[in-house]
Design a protein around this motif. Structure first.
Motif, PDB file in Angstrom:
ATOM      1  N   GLU A 197     100.748  48.318  58.562  1.00 45.14           N
ATOM      2  CA  GLU A 197     101.095  49.650  57.768  1.00 45.14           C
ATOM      3  C   GLU A 197     102.175  50.356  58.196  1.00 45.14           C
ATOM      4  OE1 GLU A 197     100.032  50.367  54.442  1.00 45.14           O
ATOM      5  OE2 GLU A 197      98.893  48.217  54.628  1.00 45.14           O
ATOM      6  N   ARG A 203      92.675  46.535  64.906  1.00 43.90           N
ATOM      7  CA  ARG A 203      93.247  47.302  64.146  1.00 43.90           C
ATOM      8  C   ARG A 203      94.774  46.928  63.630  1.00 43.90           C
ATOM      9  NH1 ARG A 203      92.234  53.152  66.965  1.00 43.90           N
ATOM     10  NH2 ARG A 203      93.573  54.030  65.652  1.00 43.90           N
ATOM     11  N   GLU A 223      96.275  48.579  60.633  1.00 43.47           N
ATOM     12  CA  GLU A 223      97.081  49.800  60.794  1.00 43.47           C
ATOM     13  C   GLU A 223      98.376  49.685  61.533  1.00 43.47           C
ATOM     14  OE1 GLU A 223      96.252  53.455  63.758  1.00 43.47           O
ATOM     15  OE2 GLU A 223      94.336  52.149  63.272  1.00 43.47           O
TER      16      GLU A 223
END
Length: 897
Positions: free
Chosen positions: A251, A245, A248
């Motif tokens: 971000e 991840r 993620e």
């Protein structure tokens, strides 16, 4: 038996001598590996076979691997077999491999006791170890500590698999805190075999007082609500090393580090951080520290990273981690000269290699130059200098260059304007007579007009936040001073005030002008030179950013490189039409502003400026065509058999700043759907060019020069276009062909168009009929531009620009059959001189007309730049020039035969 490759290690490293003495078999163990870098796979194999039975065995294996890597990397470095990149890659890879191995080992052990950490949906969670600093950048040095942050995606609890024995469940937070402590100990505890890496966790949110490990949500809350300016700097190099991840996580981090809008407050933040470091260096007498001292490694990193903080949100290529890579991207983006990058890169290489050799001495984390003779001699030999004095001389040269570039970048602005003489004017703290005298002395002939402008500005900015008001108050006195030296200071100040009203609520632009006095001076020159430029900057204030880098602002455009940059920027926005439209417009605005700055500075002839503006249009049309075809749902082939042809000013490479584009679209495709598909493509291109977005429009277009004009099809097949030009076109349409050229698209169609163009221009023609038709068209144009003023219209009046163009077009159509060199699209001036060389016009007359044409265009350009609607001047100002054109007209049009 000694190994000659290891001899420099023995001579230049006390730690190396101790290591070889303490482990007699180590030299033999690495002997077969000294001819190559220690690869990741070899490190992984070293740790995995045989498997480690317990924690003590893991610790020993990790430290033994570090000894092997240290010896091989050091030996290769000192022997000259490894460059800086290999050495830093070796230690970065060592850290990554050891982290992964230790994490796997301890995660499995903890999960055996407590179960796997899971989210609310039962999905397993893994620790995401984030490498910061040099580890994140892939630039780890020999004896560096590693800056880590321990994260995990979701909160939850541990749970066993269905068939597992009973376990004691704990929260995910507790699991990952325990795992983090185990991981830290595995790497940093000192044992009989030493340590692997010292671990520093102080960059995590809240530092030492913060949680040892935390979820993504807590990190996001912290960065949004409490993240400090220096933490943006720290997170630039952040790189997830383990777990999943990662996208993620980034971000969450990216908008904190790389702001959507330009952030010139970063200058102040990094300057403050640097001053703190400088004060600490001075307090601890660390001037000989090659990392933190003047001209050291940190100043190079700051120089690169301030641009990342300011512009990384807009220039995706700057969102990278390695320092040398960022310096290269700064050159590609026009933010740094190639010479500056070369000097900084050379200094960085020298300083980092010297840093490694300092650390080779005793395996200590130091950047301090030694003061004992033995260490100095070892260091000089390791750096391949005859003695320590020669080493210091080279070091000083590099540090001086770094300091020069750093101080140019971070020179503190004058934010305290109380001592500025014009502060009394801006704040109204002096009597009227004193204020009047101050303004007159500053160059303002109408003090009352100036005071009225400042009063209006104060009224419009009265509600600003206090910090923004302070910035504006600090900016006004030097702005008044700079503007006062311009040709029409009162008018320039009014344009400046309008701009300030537009940007006042966005303090980053005020910070820009405060940080860069040179940008303020350049802004004043542009505002003074052109109301049009003032209007553009007021409507698109993000363009102020371009003023801070004189190197890029004044550099000659490399259109191939710029086209590649534009392509990369558009590629970074796949499927986002709105973002791509804005990117195209921003690109045009930036390049236009750069050309305008060079124009105002007198660095470009009008011909050179028009060439660049035409190249800019070509570049934008090529990318627009490419993107429109890619977004067309009904396209029937990968590459369109389609071309864009430029007429008028675009075709003749005489574009001005606000010129529209005369375009014709052609295709050569036998597919039965071709006409329909390429008509859609043409419509899409025209929409992309003319759509109004927050960034404005790209170009206004005129498609009326296509076959049958406004009544004709938007796009023609090459065959239909050929038939039209041969059998149906009017003489004025053949006149237009003299300034037409292939712009972009299918090169084969471009070649076919040029062949047809030359064929048409070289047809034999009846001289008298041609003359009558050209004169009729000239009269029609004149009737459409009636000048009722007493001024001379530089373009449309008799003896003006259009008369020269019509003379040249007549000469081309009349004589290209016998003189095919006249069919070349080389511009009106060159064609006049070719006509003279062919004996068609007296040489003296041709030269006089060419000079007149150049002067008329120059005056037209200057008047349009000043904001006037019509390019008209008193006849007395151009009488000799007009006479030259009228003599050409009489020679070519009245005595033609």
């Amino acid at each position: 038996m000694s190994n000659p490759v290891l001899d420099p290690v023995v001579r230049c490293s006390r730690f190396g001598r101790h290591l070889l003495a303490a482990h007699p078999l180590l030299a033999e163990a690495v002997a077969g590996q000294l001819d190559r870098a220690f690869a990741r796979e070899a490190m992984q194999a070293f740790l995995s076979a045989p498997p480690c039975a317990d924690e003590a065995a893991l610790h020993q294996r990790l430290r033994q691997l570090r000894q092997h890597v240290w010896l091989i990397a050091t030996a290769r470095d000192l022997a000259g077999s490894a460059d800086l990149a290999e050495v830093t890659a070796a230690y970065t890879t060592l850290a990554e491999v050891c982290l992964a191995a230790a994490l796997d080992f301890h995660h499995a052990a903890l999960a055996a006791r407590h179960g796997e950490p899971r989210d609310e949906h039962g999905l397993p969670q893994q620790m995401v170890v984030v490498g910061m600093g040099k580890l994140g950048g892939g630039e780890l040095n020999v004896s560096s500590d590693i800056d880590l942050i321990y994260l995990y995606p979701e909160e939850g609890d541990t749970a066993a698999d269905n068939n597992a024995a009973a376990i004691k469940s704990i929260s995910n937070h507790e699991f990952f805190v325990r795992l983090g402590r185990k991981l830290t100990a595995a790497l940093s505890e000192a044992t009989a075999d030493g340590y692997v890496f010292r671990v520093d966790l102080r960059l995590r949110p809240w530092g030492d007082s913060g949680p040892f490990a935390m979820g993504f949500a807590m990190l996001e809350d912290y960065l949004v609500a409490q993240g400090r300016p220096w933490e943006r700097y720290a997170w630039i190099k952040a790189r997830p090393l383990t777990g999943s991840r990662h996208d993620e996580l980034m971000e969450i981090v990216r908008p904190f580090v790389f702001r959507k809008y330009l952030d010139f407050g970063a200058f102040a933040a990094i300057r403050d951080l640097h001053m703190q470091i400088r004060r600490e260096v001075a307090r601890r007498e660390m001037a000989d520290n090659i990392k933190l001292g003047p001209g050291g490694i940190r100043e190079i990193e700051f120089t690169a990273q301030v641009f990342q903080l300011i512009r990384g949100g807009k220039i995706a290529a700057l969102q990278q981690r390695p320092t040398l890579t960022v310096l290269g991207e700064l050159v590609n983006s026009g933010l740094m000269t190639a010479d500056a990058r070369q000097e900084l890169a050379a200094a960085y290489d020298f300083l980092r290699r010297l840093e490694h050799r300092l650390q080779y001495l005793d395996d200590a984390q130091t950047q301090q130059l030694p003061d004992d003779a033995e260490s100095q001699a070892m260091l000089a030999e390791a750096m391949d200098f005859p003695d320590y004095a020669a080493l210091l001389a080279a070091l000083e040269r590099h540090r001086n260059k770094v300091t020069r570039h750093f101080e140019q970048m971070f020179a503190a602005p004058q934010t305290d304007q109380e001592s500025h003489p014009l502060t009394a004017v801006c704040c109204g703290t002096a009597d009227a007579a004193t204020i009047r005298a101050l303004l007159e002395n500053a160059g303002y002939g109408d003090p009352q007009r100036v005071l009225a402008t400042l009063d209006t500005l104060r009224q419009h900015t009265a509600q600003l936040a206090e910090s923004t008001q302070l910035l504006l108050n600090a900016l006004l006195p030097p702005a008044l001073e700079v503007i006062g030296s311009q040709p029409d200071p009162a008018a320039t100040l009014e344009r400046f005030a309008a701009l300030m009203q537009s940007i006042a609520r966005r303090s980053t632009y005020l910070a820009l002008l405060a940080e860069y006095p040179a940008a303020l001076r350049q802004l004043a020159r542009l505002l003074a030179a052109s109301p049009w430029a003032a209007q553009v900057l007021t409507q698109q204030p993000q363009l102020l950013d371009e003023l801070i880098s004189p190197q890029s602002l004044m550099s000659v455009p490399d259109w191939a490189q710029l086209a590649a940059q534009l392509r990369d920027e558009l590629d970074a926005r796949p499927g986002d039409t709105e973002a791509q439209l804005d990117a195209l417009r921003r690109f045009k605005q930036v390049q236009t502003l750069r050309l305008l700055a060079q124009d105002v500075a007198g660095r470009l002839t009008l011909e050179a400026l028009s060439d660049h503006l035409s190249n800019l249009a070509d570049t934008l049309l090529a990318e627009t065509l490419s993107r429109c075809w890619a977004g067309l749902k009904t396209r029937h082939r990968d590459t369109p058999h389609f071309a864009v042809v430029g007429y008028g000013k675009l075709g003749g490479r005489e574009l001005g700043y606000a010129s529209d584009l005369d375009l014709v679209f052609l295709y050569d495709d036998t597919d039965e759907r071709a006409q329909e598909i390429y008509a859609r493509l043409t419509q899409r291109i025209n929409t992309w060019l003319g759509t109004l977005t927050p960034a404005g429009i790209l170009y206004e277009t005129d498609l009326r020069l296509r076959p049958d004009g406004a009544a004709g099809l938007l796009v023609s097949s090459v065959e239909a276009f050929r038939d039209y030009q041969r059998h149906h076109a009017w003489t004025w349409e053949h006149q237009a062909l003299t300034r037409a050229r292939f712009v972009c698209g299918d090169a084969a169609i471009g070649e076919a168009f040029e062949a047809l163009r030359r064929e048409i221009l070289c047809l034999p023609r009846d001289a008298e009929k041609l003359r009558e038709e050209v004169l009729a068209m000239r009269e029609k144009m004149h009737a459409g531009h009636v000048n009722t003023s007493e001024l001379f219209d530089l373009k449309h009046d008799g003896g003006g620009i259009v008369d020269v163009e019509f003379c040249v077009q007549y000469l081309v159509l009349r004589h290209s059959n016998a003189h095919p060199e006249l069919a070349d699209n080389v511009g009106n001036i060159a064609l006049l001189l070719r006509a003279a060389a062919a004996g068609l016009v007296p040489a003296e007359l041709a030269q006089a007309a060419a000079d007149a044409y150049r002067e008329l265009r120059r005056q037209q350009h200057a008047i349009k730049l000043s904001g006037a609607e019509y390019a008209r001047v008193p006849l007395s100002a151009v009488a000799p020039v007009r006479d030259g054109v009228q003599s050409l007209w009489a020679q070519v049009m009245n005595t033609a035969s």
